[in-house]
Structures are given as structure tokens and as C-alpha cells.
Design an enzyme around this catalytic site. Structure first.
Site, PDB file in Angstrom:
ATOM      1  N   PRO A 150       0.826  -1.216   0.000  1.00 33.01           N
ATOM      2  CA  PRO A 150       0.000   0.000   0.000  1.00 33.01           C
ATOM      3  C   PRO A 150       0.855   1.259   0.000  1.00 33.01           C
ATOM      4  O   PRO A 150       1.836   1.365   0.739  1.00 33.01           O
ATOM      5  CB  PRO A 150      -0.800  -0.135   1.302  1.00 33.01           C
ATOM      6  CG  PRO A 150      -0.899  -1.604   1.515  1.00 33.01           C
ATOM      7  CD  PRO A 150       0.396  -2.185   1.009  1.00 33.01           C
ATOM      8  N   CYS A 151       0.447   2.217  -0.842  1.00 29.27           N
ATOM      9  CA  CYS A 151       1.314   3.371  -1.117  1.00 29.27           C
ATOM     10  C   CYS A 151       0.815   4.667  -0.485  1.00 29.27           C
ATOM     11  O   CYS A 151       1.427   5.721  -0.692  1.00 29.27           O
ATOM     12  CB  CYS A 151       1.460   3.564  -2.623  1.00 29.27           C
ATOM     13  SG  CYS A 151      -0.105   3.866  -3.472  1.00 29.27           S
ATOM     14  N   GLN A 152      -0.263   4.633   0.290  1.00 24.68           N
ATOM     15  CA  GLN A 152      -0.824   5.884   0.809  1.00 24.68           C
ATOM     16  C   GLN A 152       0.188   6.661   1.652  1.00 24.68           C
ATOM     17  O   GLN A 152       0.179   7.888   1.676  1.00 24.68           O
ATOM     18  CB  GLN A 152      -2.076   5.597   1.634  1.00 24.68           C
ATOM     19  CG  GLN A 152      -3.269   5.137   0.813  1.00 24.68           C
ATOM     20  CD  GLN A 152      -3.294   3.620   0.642  1.00 24.68           C
ATOM     21  OE1 GLN A 152      -2.281   2.952   0.781  1.00 24.68           O
ATOM     22  NE2 GLN A 152      -4.468   3.087   0.335  1.00 24.68           N
ATOM     23  N   TYR A 188       3.230   7.051   1.120  1.00 18.75           N
ATOM     24  CA  TYR A 188       4.222   7.725   0.282  1.00 18.75           C
ATOM     25  C   TYR A 188       3.597   8.706  -0.701  1.00 18.75           C
ATOM     26  O   TYR A 188       4.309   9.431  -1.397  1.00 18.75           O
ATOM     27  CB  TYR A 188       5.029   6.693  -0.522  1.00 18.75           C
ATOM     28  CG  TYR A 188       5.534   5.533   0.290  1.00 18.75           C
ATOM     29  CD1 TYR A 188       6.273   5.743   1.449  1.00 18.75           C
ATOM     30  CD2 TYR A 188       5.267   4.216  -0.096  1.00 18.75           C
ATOM     31  CE1 TYR A 188       6.745   4.672   2.200  1.00 18.75           C
ATOM     32  CE2 TYR A 188       5.732   3.148   0.646  1.00 18.75           C
ATOM     33  CZ  TYR A 188       6.471   3.375   1.791  1.00 18.75           C
ATOM     34  OH  TYR A 188       6.924   2.310   2.533  1.00 18.75           O
ATOM     35  N   ASN A 210       5.580   0.860  -6.768  1.00 17.86           N
ATOM     36  CA  ASN A 210       5.046   1.842  -5.832  1.00 17.86           C
ATOM     37  C   ASN A 210       5.018   3.226  -6.471  1.00 17.86           C
ATOM     38  O   ASN A 210       5.502   3.426  -7.586  1.00 17.86           O
ATOM     39  CB  ASN A 210       5.863   1.870  -4.539  1.00 17.86           C
ATOM     40  CG  ASN A 210       4.964   1.947  -3.317  1.00 17.86           C
ATOM     41  OD1 ASN A 210       4.444   3.005  -2.989  1.00 17.86           O
ATOM     42  ND2 ASN A 210       4.756   0.805  -2.652  1.00 17.86           N
TER      43      ASN A 210
END
Length: 408
Positions: free
Chosen positions: A115-117, A119, A159
Site C-alpha cells: 500500500p502506497c498511501q 508515500y 510503488n
């Protein structure tokens, strides 16, 4: 070559690798709706290989239920989808399930995008602490544990570009060090999905790692694929208005064109999930103004330029591009998971339809084939699409990796 897909989402990476004849041994994903989508896709491939696609088509036409569809699929196929959050607590159980699935097989690749939230630019903007305390900053450590356990020859880690600068670059430095300590050389590039034939400007960091004793290097990609414009991509889809939906056989308005022949799988004739969310009159008035401004003046209408009676937010100094239209004669801007909340950032370019994108249109922009079905609600489908790696991008990555490995 045999693959495990971590943080799999709806399976965009899996789909691309599968199209290059990799074998997906397991998907690990926590979201229930995404897991249902993965199971349905496993059902599709099993039935296709058995020349029983008529059963899958019956499901899409709502002649049978999902439970009935799954009843035709061997349990070991559906069990490839491991529905679990990856955490310190669950990893032993996930390892056990994967071990049961793979038996004596060895894993050639691990792929996935944690999960990239933590960053993302939007995530940092909303968090007063700039996401520094968000535990998702460290999900890469779980990924590395799978590398240590299964020792694949190669891995692909996807990502957002914000991962490079998170915490002044400390996160990315730690990621590379952890991957090196696990026995891998690592390379990375910022790649744009549009260079892989996807009708969307979508920049992502693609990290590729390989065992230190493998004579491999970060591949050079063929970035000469020309994606179709949105006009071409949508050419065969029937017109609908806000709140309407259309599905079934023989619903496409033209047979096909060169750009969509792959998406339609050349002989696919069942349209699904051409579903437009309903909008109130105020939203539809704004949508019309946004598209008119672009069509007449080539201008992106800002929120603070809207008539006062159409504004719903007091703050008209930030997020001025709150409403944004997809353009017909170029590519789409990035499809993100927020499309599941509202469609204001994804207004359809045809002012006569005056709506936001349908599920199927968003899926096409992400390069999912039309035979790919996203399970559960409209919002769940949009979320899955926005979070996905475009399969066409994944397919090219898979192709180049396979090509390079075969040289050694």
C-alpha cells in the site's frame, strides 16, 4: 516461471504476468472484494483452459450465481487466493498456506506493490505529520520477509514515486539495504504506463531485484508502444447518461478497432460493468461547465472560477482542480482509488453524456481486458481499478524479464 503476488489487489500485476504465460501460484490480499475478483479471474482462466468459457459467460449474463460459478472450479484453484492482511501476526499462517499450495515447487518470482498511501502526495497533504507515523511506511519489511523465505530468482516491487523521497529519502535507503541483506542486487526506474501502451499518464517506481549470483541487470524496456487516445479507446462503447448502466451481449456499437482488439480479446462480445454513478443536478451543471471550458477555450476550469451558487466548499484556495475532465484526443490523467469516492476528477469528455467515467471505461484506461470482471459494488470496483498496476505495463515487464533470463 512461477510467481507469488503480494498485496495483490485486483490482480493487475498477476494479469500481465499471466498473459506472458507465467504461472501464478498464490495471491495474497486483505481486501474482501479484491479477493472475490481474484477468485473470479482464477475461475475465468481455469474455464478457458478447459474450453468451458460458456460457464463464465453465463455468470456475466447473470444466468448463474457466483457460488454456482465457483462450484465448477476445483478447490485448489480458488485456494490460490489467500485472503489475509500481511502482518507480523499473520505471516506464519500465510507462509503455511503458500507452502501447502506450492508443495515441492520453487518460486521464480515475487511481485507486488505494498500500500502506497504513506508515500503519496495526497496522503502527505492530508496528514499534519506528513505520514511519518503511518505503519504503512514499513510494509516493505513484510515483502522482504517473503524474499528471505522463498528466495525467488527475481522480484518486482511497484510503488508511487513518493517512495523515493519519503522521510527525506530514508525509507528508500532502508528498502534497498533490506533487499541487499536478503541477497539481492536492486535497480529501479520511474516508468510511465503510457510508454507501455496504456492510455494513461501514470508514473510509478518499478524496483527489480535479482539474486546476487545471477548474471542479470535492470532491463531496458521497449518504450515505443503508442497508446490509443481516449476517443479511440471508447469508440465501441454505447452512450449512457449519469445513473445508467448497460450490459449484456451485442451491446458494442462497432465491431472493433485495432486499438481495442486486444481489450476485446478479438471475439469477446459481452459488455459488463458499463455503469455510471448517479449525480445531483449541481454536479452535472459543474461537469457541463468543465467540459465546455475545455472544448471552447482549451481551458481547465478551476474551482474558484465556478459560479458562487455551485460551490460546496468554503476553501477555494487549495485543490483548485477538484473537477477535471478526461480529454478525448490525448491520454487520461492518472486513475487513482479516489475514483471510488466520487467521479469529479474523471468527467467524461462527451458533454452529451454529461457524467463521470463508468467502471468499464476506467478499467479500459487501466488496460484491463473487457473479460475481466470486478466483484461486488460499483465503489468496490472503482477502488480496485484505481489501486491496480495496469496489466499492459505488467505484461511488458514480464516479457522483458523472461527474455533477459533466457539469455543467461
Amino acid at each position: 516461471m512461477k510467481v507469488i503476488d503480494l498485496f495483490a489487489g485486483a490482480g493487475g500485476l498477476s494479469e500481465g504476468f499471466r498473459q506472458e504465460n507465467y504461472e501464478i501460484l498464490a495471491h495474497v490480499e486483505m481486501d474482501k472484494s479484491a479477493c472475490n475478483t481474484l477468485r473470479t479471474r482464477e475461475a475465468y482462466y481455469y474455464l478457458k483452459n478447459q474450453n468451458l468459457l460458456n460457464i463464465y459467460k453465463d455468470y456475466l449474463l447473470q444466468n448463474i450465481t457466483r457460488k454456482e460459478l465457483y462450484s465448477f472450479i476445483p478447490k485448489e484453484i480458488l485456494d490460490k487466493v489467500i485472503e489475509a492482511e500481511i502482518s507480523n501476526k499473520t505471516i506464519p499462517m500465510i507462509f503455511k498456506k503458500i507452502d501447502e499450495l506450492i508443495g515441492e515447487e520453487t518460486i521464480d518470482l515475487v511481485v507486488g506493490g505494498p500500500p502506497c498511501q504513506a508515500y503519496s502526495t495526497a496522503g502527505k497533504a492530508r496528514d499534519p505529520n506528513k505520514m511519518k507515523d503511518d505503519p504503512r511506511n514499513y510494509f516493505y519489511r513484510y515483502y522482504v520477509r517473503f524474499l528471505k523465505k522463498y528466495q525467488p530468482k527475481i522480484f518486482v516491487f511497484e510503488n508511487v514515486r513518493g517512495i523515493l523521497t519519503a522521510q527525506e529519502g530514508k525509507v528508500f535507503k532502508n528498502i534497498k539495504r533490506n533487499m541487499s541483506n536478503a541477497g539481492y542486487k536492486v535497480g529501479y526506474r520511474i516508468l510511465n504506463a503510457s510508454d507501455f501502451g496504456v492510455s494513461q499518464f501514470r508514473e510509478r517506481v518499478i524496483i527489480i531485484g535479482w539474486k546476487k549470483d545471477l548474471p542479470f541487470k535492470y532491463p531496458e524496456f521497449n518504450l515505443e508502444l503508442v497508446p490509443p487516445t481516449i476517443r479511440t479507446l471508447f469508440e465501441d462503447l454505447p452512450r449512457i447518461n449519469a445513473g445508467e448502466s448497460l450490459s449484456g451481449e451485442n451491446q458494442y456499437v462497432i465491431d472493433t478497432n485495432e486499438a481495442i482488439s486486444g481489450i476485446r480479446q478479438r471475439n469477446w462480445n459481452i459488455l459488463t460493468q458499463h455503469i455510471a454513478r448517479p449525480n445531483n443536478d449541481k454536479d452535472l451543471t459543474i461537469y457541463r461547465l468543465v467540459v465546455e471550458a475545455w472544448n471552447n477555450e482549451n481551458k481547465a476550469l478551476k474551482y474558484n472560477e465556478l459560479p458562487q451558487d455551485l460551490k460546496t466548499h468554503k476553501n477555494d484556495e487549495i485543490f483548485l482542480d477538484r473537477y477535471k475532465n478526461v480529454k478525448y484526443d490525448t491520454l487520461s490523467h492518472t486513475i487513482v482509488a479516489h475514483i471510488s469516492k466520487d467521479g469529479h476528477y474523471y468527467i467524461h469528455p462527451d458533454i452529451k453524456q454529461n457524467r463521470s467515467l463508468t467502471v468499464r471505461e476506467a478499467a479500459r484506461i487501466q488496460s484491463f481486458p473487457d473479460d475481466f470482471y470486478f466483484e461486488d459494488s460499483r465503489s468496490a470496483a472503482f477502488k480496485q481499478i484505481g489501486n491496480a498496476v495496469p496489466p499492459l505495463m505488467a505484461k511488458e515487464i514480464a516479457h522483458i524479464i523472461k527474455e533477459n533470463i533466457q539469455r543467461y
